[in-house]
Design a protein around this motif. Structure first.
Motif, PDB file in Angstrom:
ATOM      1  N   VAL A 138       0.854  -1.193   0.000  1.00  0.00           N
ATOM      2  CA  VAL A 138       0.000   0.000   0.000  1.00  0.00           C
ATOM      3  C   VAL A 138       0.888   1.240   0.000  1.00  0.00           C
ATOM      4  O   VAL A 138       1.782   1.372   0.834  1.00  0.00           O
ATOM      5  N   GLY A 139       0.614   2.115  -0.950  1.00  0.00           N
ATOM      6  CA  GLY A 139       1.313   3.396  -0.974  1.00  0.00           C
ATOM      7  C   GLY A 139       0.353   4.503  -0.599  1.00  0.00           C
ATOM      8  O   GLY A 139      -0.807   4.501  -1.020  1.00  0.00           O
TER       9      GLY A 139
ATOM     10  N   ASP B 205       3.290   0.943   3.074  1.00  0.00           N
ATOM     11  CA  ASP B 205       4.660   0.515   2.779  1.00  0.00           C
ATOM     12  C   ASP B 205       5.503   1.646   2.212  1.00  0.00           C
ATOM     13  O   ASP B 205       6.723   1.592   2.242  1.00  0.00           O
ATOM     14  N   ARG B 206       4.823   2.607   1.582  1.00  0.00           N
ATOM     15  CA  ARG B 206       5.562   3.701   0.937  1.00  0.00           C
ATOM     16  C   ARG B 206       4.762   4.990   1.033  1.00  0.00           C
ATOM     17  O   ARG B 206       3.536   4.970   1.102  1.00  0.00           O
ATOM     18  N   LEU B 207       5.501   6.081   0.993  1.00  0.00           N
ATOM     19  CA  LEU B 207       4.879   7.406   0.911  1.00  0.00           C
ATOM     20  C   LEU B 207       5.205   7.963  -0.467  1.00  0.00           C
ATOM     21  O   LEU B 207       6.362   7.956  -0.871  1.00  0.00           O
ATOM     22  N   ARG B 208       4.166   8.406  -1.186  1.00  0.00           N
ATOM     23  CA  ARG B 208       4.440   8.997  -2.508  1.00  0.00           C
ATOM     24  C   ARG B 208       4.472  10.515  -2.397  1.00  0.00           C
ATOM     25  O   ARG B 208       3.484  11.139  -1.996  1.00  0.00           O
ATOM     26  N   TYR B 209       5.607  11.071  -2.769  1.00  0.00           N
ATOM     27  CA  TYR B 209       5.787  12.519  -2.802  1.00  0.00           C
ATOM     28  C   TYR B 209       5.412  12.978  -4.208  1.00  0.00           C
ATOM     29  O   TYR B 209       6.134  12.717  -5.174  1.00  0.00           O
ATOM     30  N   CYS B 210       4.249  13.617  -4.339  1.00  0.00           N
ATOM     31  CA  CYS B 210       3.787  14.040  -5.663  1.00  0.00           C
ATOM     32  C   CYS B 210       4.117  15.508  -5.893  1.00  0.00           C
ATOM     33  O   CYS B 210       3.587  16.379  -5.199  1.00  0.00           O
TER      34      CYS B 210
ATOM     35  N   GLU C  44      11.263   7.410   7.888  1.00  0.00           N
ATOM     36  CA  GLU C  44      11.920   6.090   7.845  1.00  0.00           C
ATOM     37  C   GLU C  44      11.074   5.053   7.115  1.00  0.00           C
ATOM     38  O   GLU C  44      10.742   3.992   7.651  1.00  0.00           O
ATOM     39  N   MET C  45      10.689   5.437   5.909  1.00  0.00           N
ATOM     40  CA  MET C  45       9.893   4.542   5.069  1.00  0.00           C
ATOM     41  C   MET C  45      10.308   4.826   3.621  1.00  0.00           C
ATOM     42  O   MET C  45      10.655   5.966   3.300  1.00  0.00           O
ATOM     43  N   PRO C  46      10.295   3.827   2.729  1.00  0.00           N
ATOM     44  CA  PRO C  46      10.618   4.101   1.327  1.00  0.00           C
ATOM     45  C   PRO C  46       9.710   5.193   0.750  1.00  0.00           C
ATOM     46  O   PRO C  46       8.534   5.288   1.105  1.00  0.00           O
ATOM     47  N   ILE C  47      10.281   6.015  -0.121  1.00  0.00           N
ATOM     48  CA  ILE C  47       9.538   7.154  -0.682  1.00  0.00           C
ATOM     49  C   ILE C  47       9.440   7.004  -2.197  1.00  0.00           C
ATOM     50  O   ILE C  47      10.422   6.682  -2.867  1.00  0.00           O
ATOM     51  N   GLU C  48       8.217   7.255  -2.705  1.00  0.00           N
ATOM     52  CA  GLU C  48       8.021   7.325  -4.158  1.00  0.00           C
ATOM     53  C   GLU C  48       8.111   8.776  -4.598  1.00  0.00           C
ATOM     54  O   GLU C  48       7.630   9.663  -3.894  1.00  0.00           O
TER      55      GLU C  48
ATOM     56  N   ASP D 253      19.987   9.187   0.212  1.00  0.00           N
ATOM     57  CA  ASP D 253      20.898   9.796   1.190  1.00  0.00           C
ATOM     58  C   ASP D 253      20.233   9.863   2.562  1.00  0.00           C
ATOM     59  O   ASP D 253      20.918   9.948   3.587  1.00  0.00           O
ATOM     60  N   GLY D 254      18.902   9.816   2.574  1.00  0.00           N
ATOM     61  CA  GLY D 254      18.169   9.752   3.839  1.00  0.00           C
ATOM     62  C   GLY D 254      18.039   8.316   4.344  1.00  0.00           C
ATOM     63  O   GLY D 254      17.378   8.060   5.347  1.00  0.00           O
ATOM     64  N   GLY D 255      18.631   7.370   3.602  1.00  0.00           N
ATOM     65  CA  GLY D 255      18.715   5.986   4.078  1.00  0.00           C
ATOM     66  C   GLY D 255      17.587   5.063   3.660  1.00  0.00           C
ATOM     67  O   GLY D 255      17.436   3.970   4.203  1.00  0.00           O
TER      68      GLY D 255
END
Ligand SMILES: [Zn+2]
Length: 414
Positions: free
Chosen positions: A140-141, A168-173, A196-200, A223-225
């Motif tokens: 889920v994003g 599971d992910r945050l989408r930066y639109c 601290e979560m993968p970003i779209e 770079d934010g890991g």
């Protein structure tokens, strides 16, 4: 070490572009080509839109059959519980969803006009994420629409709430293409670091920076890991000035200075398929590939001036960053200049058998009844596409007639 993954949104953002659209068969072919190319995920459509239901289910069947594997197929819906419920009523087997809601003050005030505020936006999103999880969604994003015009501390709050709810992910639109590479890098690094979560990263090209912003955003995330997921579309087709072009993003990731070593791809991309997928999108959308398009434009490897021509003949590396062969270019294209038999919505079996025979599709083993059935499906596919089908589409219909039938079945107002 964090990695980059590609999520192509041609079948969602691309098809919602004004004046453009794709048939359900064309959307399916795009999923097949994206899978061949090694793209991690295709946002393949709109589960709450009734005319998509058969197409979405048919593509999920193709996934189960191993035809669309290993690509992930995700639906795009609004981040409200009702949309999640409708999704699972219509497409119960869907495994991946992105849930979208506007987060900027501009949108909260200008679009929702008092019906929502910052805390109710988070509440809606959290309920939607939880509902998707309850239905057994594998991923889920949570999409923050207009993230680039959203206060960063609120975005962090939104991201943390999404994570806590099970996203599971945050989408930066960057919905309006407002960012530049420096601002998107900073925002994405902060989000990766704090949430601290993968970003779209979802970028638009209104200021001509969609590809550069996608790269810079991904670098900030890594770079934010965290892992970065870049949204692309084929040939950059998308609303207004378009999205980040798939091929240009791959080229930039693989060929730009020092990028690939520090910011590697998580999945192997087979660039050899670039030319084919770009050409198919050109045909399907009926939008020409610009002459100067990176990698796939007709001038991408053309040299006329004396100094450049001399230089590239001595050593292509003098004036080319990468070889045309890498993108699957260089094969001569066959163009019929004599008699042509074309299959269309009014074709008969004799002309059709002739075409299929020429395509080397094992048509000889088919019974007359089967051949007639396939012809009927091809006629319907022509009705929907309103242009002659390409070879791969004809082969697809001959190979998977039951799936094709499903794709071509539209039942309005049931
Ligand atoms: Zn978009």
């Amino acid at each position: 070490m964090p990695k980059i993954y590609l999520i192509d949104v041609t079948n969602r953002d691309g098809v919602q572009t004004a004046k453009l659209g794709l048939s359900k068969l064309e959307k399916t072919m795009i999923n097949i080509y994206l899978n061949e190319m090694g793209v991690y995920q295709s946002e393949f459509g709109f589960p709450t839109t009734r005319h998509e239901t058969n197409y979405l289910q048919a593509n999920l069947e193709l996934a189960e059959m191993g035809v669309l594997k290993p690509i992930n197929l995700s639906g795009g819906i609004r981040a409200i519980k009702d949309d999640v419920e409708t999704t699972f009523e219509r497409v119960p087997n869907i495994k991946h969803l992105n849930l979208s809601i506007s987060t900027s003050d501009q949108m909260i005030n200008g679009k929702f006009q008092g019906k929502k505020n910052q805390s109710s936006v988070i509440k809606d999103m959290v309920e939607a994420v939880k509902a998707a999880r309850a239905h057994g969604c594998e991923s889920v994003g949570a999409n923050a629409e207009d993230a680039s015009r959203t206060d960063i501390s609120y975005l962090v709050e939104f991201g943390l709430a999404a994570k806590e709810a099970g996203a599971d992910r945050l989408r930066y639109c960057d919905t309006l293409g407002f960012d530049n590479p420096f601002t998107i890098y900073d925002n994405c690094q902060i989000l990766a670091d704090k949430v601290e979560m993968p970003i779209e990263i979802h970028c638009h090209n209104d200021l001509g920076m969609a590809v550069a912003n996608s790269l810079a955003g991904a670098m900030g995330v890594m770079d934010g890991g965290q892992d970065a997921y870049i949204n692309t579309t084929i040939n950059g087709i998308g609303e207004r000035a378009g999205n980040a072009d798939l091929i240009a993003v791959v080229l930039a990731l693989c060929k730009s200075r020092n990028c690939a070593k520090k910011y590697p791809l998580g999945w192997d991309i087979h660039l050899k398929h670039a030319s084919k997928i770009a050409k198919f999108a050109e045909y399907a959308f009926k939008v020409d590939i610009p002459i100067n398009q990176p990698g796939v434009g007709s001038n991408a490897f053309a040299h006329a001036s004396g100094i450049h021509a001399d230089g590239v003949l001595k050593d292509p590396g003098n004036y080319e960053l990468y070889g045309y062969e890498e993108l699957g270019r260089g094969e001569p294209i066959k163009v019929e200049t004599g008699r042509e038999i074309i299959t269309g919505q009014y074709s008969g079996i004799s002309g059709f058998s002739h075409v299929m025979g020429k395509l080397d599709i094992s048509f000889r083993n088919k019974s007359r009844e089967e051949a007639n059935e396939i012809l009927e499906l091809v006629r319907y596919a022509n009705v929907e596409a309103q242009k002659p089908l390409v070879e791969d589409e004809l082969s697809f219909i001959a190979k998977y007639p039951q799936i094709a039938k499903k794709l071509l079945t539209l039942t309005p107002l049931e």
